[in-house]
Motif scaffolding. Structure first.
Motif, PDB file in Angstrom:
ATOM      1  N   ASP A 106      19.692  11.626   5.479  1.00 20.41           N
ATOM      2  CA  ASP A 106      18.489  11.023   5.815  1.00 20.41           C
ATOM      3  C   ASP A 106      17.456  11.493   6.273  1.00 20.41           C
ATOM      4  OD1 ASP A 106      17.814   7.998   6.309  1.00 20.41           O
ATOM      5  OD2 ASP A 106      17.883   8.429   8.394  1.00 20.41           O
ATOM      6  N   ASP A 117      11.137   6.550   6.245  1.00 16.39           N
ATOM      7  CA  ASP A 117      12.185   5.994   5.527  1.00 16.39           C
ATOM      8  C   ASP A 117      13.044   7.185   4.768  1.00 16.39           C
ATOM      9  OD1 ASP A 117      11.335   3.306   6.048  1.00 16.39           O
ATOM     10  OD2 ASP A 117       9.963   3.407   4.557  1.00 16.39           O
ATOM     11  N   MET A 172      18.296   4.456   1.610  1.00 14.55           N
ATOM     12  CA  MET A 172      17.965   2.957   1.853  1.00 14.55           C
ATOM     13  C   MET A 172      19.289   2.628   2.790  1.00 14.55           C
ATOM     14  SD  MET A 172      17.624   2.450  -2.195  1.00 14.55           S
ATOM     15  CE  MET A 172      17.630   0.408  -1.989  1.00 14.55           C
ATOM     16  N   GLN A 213      22.699   2.446   1.210  1.00 18.49           N
ATOM     17  CA  GLN A 213      23.276   3.749   1.020  1.00 18.49           C
ATOM     18  C   GLN A 213      23.710   4.459   2.248  1.00 18.49           C
ATOM     19  OE1 GLN A 213      19.799   5.679  -0.514  1.00 18.49           O
ATOM     20  NE2 GLN A 213      20.790   5.459  -2.721  1.00 18.49           N
TER      21      GLN A 213
END
Length: 342
Positions: free
Chosen positions: A105, A116, A119, A122
């Motif tokens: 991430d 961001d 997702m 995910q």
């Protein structure tokens, strides 16, 4: 003999924490410039407090330092104990796999130059996979000598004289997954001020180390290793932070807390000793729900709740100190309720 064994364990725990602290202190001055050089800087939210804009570009992914120090220190602890503790391996598994999800991430946030990363689907899928493997591993283990599936009612002690309920395997696995995901997101929301998540989790780890000394040496060992790693990390993460743990660190810490609780039947104690995590999550849920229900109004000035207090005029250091004190008081109360109420 019992006193000698307890003294020996305490010595191993101190040595583990010390090794972890030293490794963290040695790695920090090398890792932070390397993160700078690779331009692994924090992407700050545009809608966050204005005072946080100056943190843009501060190196993130410092959780690597925490994880590396923890793994090395626990390995030293295994050598000192003369065996590999399977309970500690389970805790390390969930800690490291959640940390790797956070690492992915963080990397994507840096690569895309925005806040961001993965997702939401995910991220949740990876967390769910790790939690499910952990839950199944724990559920079908027999070597730890712990009444797995037993969940103690807070403030009734532990063992057969305490109040508890035993979960069948079909219920234990989804319950454990829920505990892991909820706790992990709580620690993630808590990581928003310099030194906040580190300070709060040190106190939570002290609680689990106390519990582990009585019920699970592996829990005590990993807790000691994490305490040392976080103390070393705080030397660089306290205000003004030179490095952030990122999701690499915050998700790993959530995995640690959840795993320790599950292995010791202390899942419900997360709501008490981890009250700050709970408050952070609830503040976000309340904010989002209220915003949708009132079509644009806000319940808090900003969520998670530490930002609300910040926008009320409190400094980062004051908020971190207050949240840590609250956690320390609740941790002390939890130790009494878990270990000394019979």
């Amino acid at each position: 003999m019992k006193l000698e064994a307890e003294t020996g364990l305490l010595r191993i725990l101190f040595e583990t924490a010390l090794v972890s602290f030293i490794i963290s202190m040695l790695v920090g001055p090398k890792l932070i410039p390397a993160l700078h050089k690779m331009k692994f800087g924090q992407e700050v939210r545009d809608d966050g407090p204005e005072s946080h804009l100056k943190k843009q570009g501060t190196p993130t992914m410092g959780g690597i330092m925490i994880l590396g120090s923890l793994i090395c220190a626990v390995a030293v602890g295994f050598a000192a104990m003369g065996k590999v503790d399977t309970g500690a391996l389970k805790i390390l598994f969930l800690t490291v796999t959640f940390g790797l999800t956070g690492l992915a991430d963080d990397y994507l946030k840096i690569k895309r130059h925005n806040s961001d990363g993965l997702m939401p689907k995910q991220k949740l899928a990876l967390q769910l996979l790790s939690a499910l493997i952990f839950a199944i591993w724990v559920c079908f283990s027999t070597e730890d000598g712990i009444n797995l599936g037993r969940v103690y009612v807070p403030f009734t002690g532990y063992g057969d004289t305490a109040l508890y309920f035993d979960l069948p395997k079909w219920a234990f696995i989804p319950f454990t997954v829920l505990v892991c995901l909820g706790t992990d997101n709580g620690t993630n929301f808590t990581d928003g001020l310099d030194g906040l998540c580190s300070s709060v989790t040190i106190v939570v780890a002290l609680f689990f180390m106390a519990v582990g000394i009585i019920l699970s040496p592996g829990t005590a060992l990993t807790s000691a290793g994490l305490i040392g790693a976080l103390m070393g990390f705080l030397m660089f993460n306290s205000y003004p932070a030179k490095v952030f743990m990122g999701d690499t660190g915050s998700l790993a810490l959530g995995g640690f807390v959840a795993a320790c609780a599950v292995l010791n039947g202390a899942e419900l104690y997360i709501l008490i000793v981890g009250f700050i995590y709970l408050a952070e999550v609830l503040s976000v849920i309340i904010q989002v729900g209220y915003f949708k229900a009132t079509k644009g109004k806000r319940f808090f000035k900003m969520a998670p709740i530490h930002h609300h207090f910040e926008l009320c005029g409190n400094s980062e250091t004051r908020i971190v100190t207050a949240f840590t004190i609250v956690t320390a008081l609740l941790a002390g109360l939890s130790v009494i309720g878990f270990l000394y109420v019979r």
